[in-house]
Design a protein around this motif. Structure first.
Motif, PDB file in Angstrom:
ATOM      1  N   TYR A 289       0.833  -1.203   0.000  1.00  0.00           N
ATOM      2  CA  TYR A 289       0.000   0.000   0.000  1.00  0.00           C
ATOM      3  C   TYR A 289       0.870   1.257   0.000  1.00  0.00           C
ATOM      4  N   GLU A 321      -4.826 -10.392  -2.964  1.00  0.00           N
ATOM      5  CA  GLU A 321      -5.838 -10.139  -1.941  1.00  0.00           C
ATOM      6  C   GLU A 321      -6.237  -8.671  -1.908  1.00  0.00           C
ATOM      7  N   ILE A 322      -5.283  -7.767  -2.102  1.00  0.00           N
ATOM      8  CA  ILE A 322      -5.599  -6.341  -2.063  1.00  0.00           C
ATOM      9  C   ILE A 322      -5.738  -5.755  -3.457  1.00  0.00           C
ATOM     10  N   GLY A 323      -5.784  -6.631  -4.469  1.00  0.00           N
ATOM     11  CA  GLY A 323      -6.091  -6.170  -5.815  1.00  0.00           C
ATOM     12  C   GLY A 323      -4.959  -5.463  -6.522  1.00  0.00           C
ATOM     13  N   ASN A 394      -8.877 -12.364  -4.610  1.00  0.00           N
ATOM     14  CA  ASN A 394      -9.199 -10.982  -4.952  1.00  0.00           C
ATOM     15  C   ASN A 394     -10.711 -10.757  -4.942  1.00  0.00           C
ATOM     16  N   PRO A 395     -11.217  -9.817  -4.119  1.00  0.00           N
ATOM     17  CA  PRO A 395     -12.659  -9.591  -4.060  1.00  0.00           C
ATOM     18  C   PRO A 395     -13.192  -8.756  -5.213  1.00  0.00           C
ATOM     19  N   ASP A 396     -12.320  -8.182  -6.004  1.00  0.00           N
ATOM     20  CA  ASP A 396     -12.742  -7.300  -7.096  1.00  0.00           C
ATOM     21  C   ASP A 396     -13.012  -8.122  -8.350  1.00  0.00           C
ATOM     22  N   PHE A 437     -21.516  -1.362  -5.083  1.00  0.00           N
ATOM     23  CA  PHE A 437     -20.931  -2.065  -3.946  1.00  0.00           C
ATOM     24  C   PHE A 437     -21.871  -2.061  -2.745  1.00  0.00           C
ATOM     25  N   ARG A 472     -22.439  -5.707   3.100  1.00  0.00           N
ATOM     26  CA  ARG A 472     -21.049  -5.372   2.802  1.00  0.00           C
ATOM     27  C   ARG A 472     -20.525  -4.284   3.725  1.00  0.00           C
ATOM     28  N   GLU A 502     -11.131  -1.900   1.167  1.00  0.00           N
ATOM     29  CA  GLU A 502     -12.223  -2.326   0.296  1.00  0.00           C
ATOM     30  C   GLU A 502     -13.526  -1.615   0.652  1.00  0.00           C
ATOM     31  N   ARG A 505     -12.874   2.973   1.084  1.00  0.00           N
ATOM     32  CA  ARG A 505     -12.839   3.799  -0.124  1.00  0.00           C
ATOM     33  C   ARG A 505     -14.234   4.155  -0.638  1.00  0.00           C
TER      34      ARG A 505
END
Length: 575
Positions: A289, A321-323, A394-396, A437, A472, A502, A505
């Motif tokens: 990051y 995991e963090i895209g 990856n959740p995206d 989202f 979410r 996630e 933002r």
């Protein structure tokens, strides 16, 4: 908490943000190029009325405290001190124990500065210092680089540093907290941590010395030794050298991530300034990051041998995991960046980086199938499944789909067949839908509660965790409920840290929207809507379980489920 309001009122966010980027007024807001990532068109927006910021490019956002925390890599208490000092706001006195704790970090910083001066002076002393300097020259480091990086030397003595500090009245216990000495077998004995080592000081982004690293010149083990965690330093949260190179990284839009001090020093000296080092630790989320705050593109260039490739591989899961998907550069001849620069020079290095840097997925394939051309179709599918296990972290959905497309392209596989294989694999979680989202009621309730503290306290006192279960935004409401129970205010920096990027933002983005303040009645309507959504989701899950039990003949369990369904139906109908 009154001091937070005083600082927030005094610290104009436009004034603070203007230190990091050029802002231009656009209507009621100010816009500019984002100071956290490289971009050509301005997407960084500052709202002076709400005292909030948000980047519509990289998604980072929050209030003035978040801005300074993210930009300067400071903790929330450090930001309070920083802004209070800047705007001449006296901080309230704490309990009798607090001043000592409050001053500990300051003391450690001062000790580190004194230690740095000690190490620097030793490097230019006769005897051991001359030998250490000769070692650095042998590694092709010139005087300018040694001076720029503040390199020093720790004498090969058990108590040289300890004696130096004791002569100035310093307590050994404080030196131990700073990671400079270790306790001996007999109390109150202490001895130096760094002995017979070239010293590379480690700086935070604000330019303060936070730790030290030493490379032995006396053939001692381990070859490299770093400071332990201290009140001002945590391994895995700092990128070595970024304090010197962050502007060059921003300018290049790319950060080359190497492993150690000498790799960094060689590239830095060769004029390649968009570089930082992870210092031998496995790549961490904080480091990724931090790197992405300054550059959109990262190139991982660890050693070219097996150990270097393994170190790169250990960081792969967290990148997905963090895209984030950095590129990887593996140097030929098993060389590390330092060795390659010394053997072939900067020009050859830059040419190789341009031609041989590959996406993370390609690196993963190369690691598992060194000779891709000779691999059977079944073998490729087997490798694809192993890599997909990591991609699906990856959740995206959009990024995940792009990774899958790349994987199939590199392996020369039909994407439809691979997708079908995923769907048939037990236990695979379905990807998130690409719809908004947050639900409209989630979004609006967050807007209302985060802009009206009194209303938030009143409504949340009547709410429960179950009202938000499975949403979410569940983590955000759970944090707010916890704050309400403890009579604490909801602070955006703490909320962002609690829920992760996630969720933080989209919350930052929704707070930028210019919508009315909202009433208690509207908030209650949103809460009721969410309660109903949660119950309906639970109802659907219950219905699926009932169908499964009927199919498998599980009569005992089925009776209990039908009773739950009846109760849940009544509850939903009454809303």
């Amino acid at each position: 908490m009154e001091i937070i309001d005083q600082i927030r009122q005094a610290a104009d966010i436009v004034d603070i943000a203007s230190q990091y980027t050029t802002l231009r007024r656009r209507g009621r807001k100010h816009v500019g190029l984002c100071p956290f990532h490289s971009e050509k068109d301005p997407s960084f927006t500052v709202d002076s009325e709400k005292q909030l910021f948000h980047c519509f490019g990289c998604g980072v956002g929050g209030d003035v405290f978040t801005l300074v925390m993210e930009k300067e890599n400071l903790t929330f208490p450090e930001v309070l001190n920083h802004l209070a000092e800047r705007y001449h706001i006296p901080l309230p006195q704490k309990t009798k124990l607090s001043p000592e704790l409050q001053k500990l970090e300051e003391k450690v910083y001062k000790v580190n500065e004194t230690a740095l001066a000690f190490f620097r002076r030793n490097l230019f002393q006769k005897g051991e210092g001359e030998a250490a300097l000769a070692y650095l020259k042998k590694r092709n480091l010139d005087d300018d680089t040694i001076e720029a990086l503040k390199v020093g030397y720790a004498p090969n003595s058990w108590n040289a540093l300890l004696g130096y500090f004791q002569g100035r009245g310093a307590e050994p216990a404080l030196l131990e907290k700073a990671g400079l000495v270790l306790p001996g077998q007999k109390k109150p004995e202490y001895y130096d941590r760094f002995r017979g080592r070239v010293i590379f000081p480690i700086f935070g982004l604000t330019g303060k010395v936070v730790a030290f690293g030493g490379r032995t010149v006396a053939d001692a083990d381990p070859k490299y030794l770093n400071s332990p965690d201290t009140p001002v330093y945590s391994k895995g949260k700092v990128l070595y050298g970024l304090n010197w190179t962050k502007e060059a990284v921003r300018e290049a839009g790319e950060l080359i991530l190497v492993e150690g001090y000498t790799d960094f020093a060689s590239l830095y000296q060769a004029g390649i300034r968009n570089v930082a080092a992870s210092l031998g630790t496995a790549l961490t989320t904080d480091q990724v990051y931090q790197a992405h705050r300054f550059a959109a593109k990262i190139v991982i260039n660890y050693d070219g041998d097996r150990a270097g490739k393994a170190a790169t591989s250990r960081g792969i899961p967290l990148c997905f995991e963090i895209g984030k998907q950095p590129e990887v550069l593996v140097l030929p001849e098993n060389l590390d960046p330092d060795g390659f620069i010394r053997k072939h020079g900067a020009k050859a290095y830059l040419q190789l980086k341009k031609s041989r840097s590959v996406p993370l997925i390609k690196f993963m394939i190369d690691m598992q199938i060194p000779n891709l051309a000779s691999q059977s179709r079944e073998g490729k599918i087997s490798v694809a499944k192993r890599i997909i296990d990591i991609i699906l972290i990856n959740p995206d959905t959009i990024s995940g789909s792009e990774y899958l497309r790349q994987l199939c392209e590199y392996l020369d596989l039909d994407e439809r067949i691979v997708r079908s294989s995923i769907e048939r694999t037990p236990g695979k979680k379905p990807a998130l839908q690409t719809e908004d989202f947050l639900l409209p009621a989630e979004k609006r309730l967050l807007q209302i509660l985060l802009s009206d503290e009194e209303l938030a306290a009143e409504l949340l006192a009547e709410a429960r965790e179950d009202d938000f279960r499975g949403l979410r935004s569940e983590a955000a409401f759970a944090f707010m409920l916890d704050c309400t129970r403890k009579a604490r205010r909801v602070l955006l920096p703490e909320l962002a840290k609690a829920v992760g990027p996630e969720l933080s933002r989209p919350i930052s983005e929704l707070l930028q929207e210019r919508i009315g303040r909202g009433s208690g009645e509207e908030a209650i309507d949103c809460l009721q809507s969410l309660r109903k959504t949660v119950l309906e989701t639970r109802f659907r899950a219950l219905q699926k379980e009932i169908v499964r039990c009927e199919r498998n003949g599980e009569k005992d369990k089925l009776a209990a489920l039908l009773s739950q369904k009846q109760a849940l139906t009544k509850k939903i109908m009454s809303m």
